[in-house]
Design a protein around this motif. Sequence first.
Motif, PDB file in Angstrom:
ATOM      1  N   ILE A 277    -123.266  20.045   8.614  1.00  0.00           N
ATOM      2  CA  ILE A 277    -124.415  20.544   9.368  1.00  0.00           C
ATOM      3  C   ILE A 277    -124.948  21.805   8.682  1.00  0.00           C
ATOM      4  CG2 ILE A 277    -125.218  21.345  11.617  1.00  0.00           C
ATOM      5  CD1 ILE A 277    -122.673  19.981  12.802  1.00  0.00           C
ATOM      6  N   ALA A 278    -126.266  21.871   8.545  1.00  0.00           N
ATOM      7  CA  ALA A 278    -126.871  23.020   7.865  1.00  0.00           C
ATOM      8  C   ALA A 278    -128.272  23.263   8.395  1.00  0.00           C
ATOM      9  CB  ALA A 278    -126.911  22.789   6.360  1.00  0.00           C
ATOM     10  N   LEU A 279    -128.734  24.489   8.227  1.00  0.00           N
ATOM     11  CA  LEU A 279    -130.150  24.782   8.375  1.00  0.00           C
ATOM     12  C   LEU A 279    -130.797  24.472   7.036  1.00  0.00           C
ATOM     13  CD1 LEU A 279    -130.245  28.190  10.310  1.00  0.00           C
ATOM     14  CD2 LEU A 279    -130.565  25.881  11.222  1.00  0.00           C
ATOM     15  N   PHE A 280    -131.620  23.419   6.993  1.00  0.00           N
ATOM     16  CA  PHE A 280    -132.349  23.090   5.774  1.00  0.00           C
ATOM     17  C   PHE A 280    -133.516  24.056   5.652  1.00  0.00           C
ATOM     18  CE2 PHE A 280    -131.309  18.367   4.876  1.00  0.00           C
ATOM     19  CZ  PHE A 280    -130.002  18.529   5.283  1.00  0.00           C
ATOM     20  N   THR A 281    -133.738  24.567   4.457  1.00  0.00           N
ATOM     21  CA  THR A 281    -134.895  25.430   4.233  1.00  0.00           C
ATOM     22  C   THR A 281    -135.751  24.856   3.115  1.00  0.00           C
ATOM     23  OG1 THR A 281    -133.984  26.867   2.485  1.00  0.00           O
ATOM     24  CG2 THR A 281    -133.433  27.414   4.775  1.00  0.00           C
ATOM     25  N   CYS A 282    -137.042  25.009   3.237  1.00  0.00           N
ATOM     26  CA  CYS A 282    -137.924  24.753   2.097  1.00  0.00           C
ATOM     27  C   CYS A 282    -137.773  25.998   1.235  1.00  0.00           C
ATOM     28  CB  CYS A 282    -139.366  24.540   2.554  1.00  0.00           C
ATOM     29  SG  CYS A 282    -140.466  23.940   1.244  1.00  0.00           S
ATOM     30  N   GLY A 427    -141.662  18.490   2.761  1.00  0.00           N
ATOM     31  CA  GLY A 427    -141.449  19.922   2.567  1.00  0.00           C
ATOM     32  C   GLY A 427    -142.366  20.802   3.380  1.00  0.00           C
ATOM     33  N   LYS A 428    -143.038  20.217   4.360  1.00  0.00           N
ATOM     34  CA  LYS A 428    -143.958  21.004   5.176  1.00  0.00           C
ATOM     35  C   LYS A 428    -143.236  21.565   6.394  1.00  0.00           C
ATOM     36  CE  LYS A 428    -148.057  18.599   3.485  1.00  0.00           C
ATOM     37  NZ  LYS A 428    -149.255  17.786   3.809  1.00  0.00           N
ATOM     38  N   THR A 463    -143.211  13.372  -1.482  1.00  0.00           N
ATOM     39  CA  THR A 463    -142.001  12.975  -0.764  1.00  0.00           C
ATOM     40  C   THR A 463    -140.757  13.177  -1.622  1.00  0.00           C
ATOM     41  OG1 THR A 463    -143.224  11.357   0.536  1.00  0.00           O
ATOM     42  CG2 THR A 463    -140.830  11.105   0.444  1.00  0.00           C
ATOM     43  N   ALA A 464    -139.835  14.002  -1.129  1.00  0.00           N
ATOM     44  CA  ALA A 464    -138.523  14.161  -1.749  1.00  0.00           C
ATOM     45  C   ALA A 464    -137.570  13.141  -1.124  1.00  0.00           C
ATOM     46  CB  ALA A 464    -137.997  15.571  -1.517  1.00  0.00           C
ATOM     47  N   GLY A 469    -134.455  20.250   0.356  1.00  0.00           N
ATOM     48  CA  GLY A 469    -134.495  21.705   0.225  1.00  0.00           C
ATOM     49  C   GLY A 469    -135.278  22.191  -0.972  1.00  0.00           C
ATOM     50  N   ARG A 470    -135.800  21.251  -1.773  1.00  0.00           N
ATOM     51  CA  ARG A 470    -136.618  21.585  -2.944  1.00  0.00           C
ATOM     52  C   ARG A 470    -135.827  22.385  -3.977  1.00  0.00           C
ATOM     53  NH1 ARG A 470    -139.223  18.187   0.421  1.00  0.00           N
ATOM     54  NH2 ARG A 470    -141.083  17.510  -0.649  1.00  0.00           N
TER      55      ARG A 470
END
Length: 562
Positions: A277-282, A427-428, A463-464, A469-470
């Motif tokens: 479990i994680a906080l995904f960030t752009c 990624g938006k 689209t990734a 997370g880029r």
Amino acid sequence: MQLRSRRRRGRIVVAGLAVALAAAGCGSSAGGAPSTADATLVVYTGQAGDYQINFNPFSPTTIDGPGTIFEPLFFFNMARTGEPVPRLGTAYSWNDDGTVLTVTLRDNATWTDGTRFTAKDVVFTLDMVKKNSTINGTGYDGTAKAVDEHTVEIAFDEPAYSQGPQVLGRIWMVPEHVWSTIADPANDVIAEPMGTGPFMLEEFKGQAFTLKANPTYWDGEPAVKRVRYVALSGNQAGADALAAGTIDWQTGPVPDIKNVERNYPGYKAISVPLMQIALFTCSNADLGCTGHQTDPAVRKAIYYGMNRTQLNALAFEDTASPISPGFALVDRDAQYLSDGLADKVAPMEPDVAKATALLEGAGFAKGGDGVYAKNGKPLAFNVLVPAGWTDYITALDTMGQQLQAIGVKLTTQQVSWNEWSAARGTGKYEMLIDSLYQGPAADPYYMYSYFFSTATTAKVGETANPGYGRVSDPVIDGALAELEKLDLADVEGRRPHFAAIQERVADLMPYIPVLTGGTTSEYNAAKFTGWPTEDDLYAFPAVWQRPDHSQIFKSLRPAGSP
């Protein structure tokens, strides 16, 4: 490919569901007892709101198909080490230097229109995936050729041992005679899927769709005659449906998880720690991400501001376990856990002083409202979560309170699963909560190659799949390239490359570690036998995990049947 975080969640009471499913012949009687001659398995993936038809196995928003309709060549068990199980392939081998993979195919498989499955279909599928980066979630870059109708050779420019389980276990074979006419294989929803798998589509409606057993399946028609996927409204709805005996399998939290057998007679539960479990960030401004979350200091401050002990108790009923900031699994991957990490395991208690020092060192100053800001913009984030994922919602609400102590404002923003999934893929978003999933084999390489490789990400707006997370980093890419050349059994040779990845991942922290989730499923043991157990964990037991769910569907038998 994907297993994309398929951890669908939700909440609401299911008032008329028991009647509706029973009328359709899909439910079991209250308390979990099986209906007479009922071989329909009713499953709930956590889908909150109507399904949107999409059986494209390569799409990030597919609702099903991988494993059930479209098969891989082999099934690799990511929960346990062991030999892969043949599906469309029967044997495989590498040449001496690991540059050519030879696969023998079964000669008794057909597509559901009666056309024979051959090596031409495998070569077509692999070529299509290689040519379309959007659907190439495994980073496949080989060159395939058909030696004869039942033999395929796949050549690579360099040793590619690590690609083996991905090519063999996570690329879904599709029929050339159908897919060669599809103009846009990345975006076509494949409303009428045709595969070789144990099941085929019988009916689709927004509130439920049904797969039926394939009567010409090469391994024999499954004992489970139908799998019915129902859309409810979330976790509470799932718990209510379990109590009513109207669903047979769900993966998600229920109250008092330790006493499932007492609270839901006829049902059992199993919990396996695997998804992180994680906080995904752009995270990457160079790829178009905007916002304070693009600053690694902000991400690390949030990491240190969490009280993971409290999160585990309040959101996950203490079913979660520690997580490493380098994202190697603490227990399964212990031999690869780097000694160079400042924290081998994320702290369970917050360190407010360290968090605020990171922020102030990065030029943030605390405002009169107690929130840090820089250049007039406060550290305030909306974190996306699908409506009804009650455990994740509770986790985010709890984090929001915890992070006030470090001057960060976190607001939970509930959206539909479709909206959440679209934001994640393009990624938006600034932040969202999700899980990093594992690969086909019980090895950390695959998770790193999925989520941290330049090959699987894209600019914001594109689209990734699934590098949400880029992340694009030469150190990580270089280490992945070296790992790809090494045999999975070469522990000593692989260890320094894993260390390089983990240390860089912990430094960048594009995905902010929360906890290793204890993925919990509740299943109707009174109606069906053959479920995975802790002693026989033949597949990862999550209804949304593909193709593991299909391996379980194939293994189940109605209770009382031969």
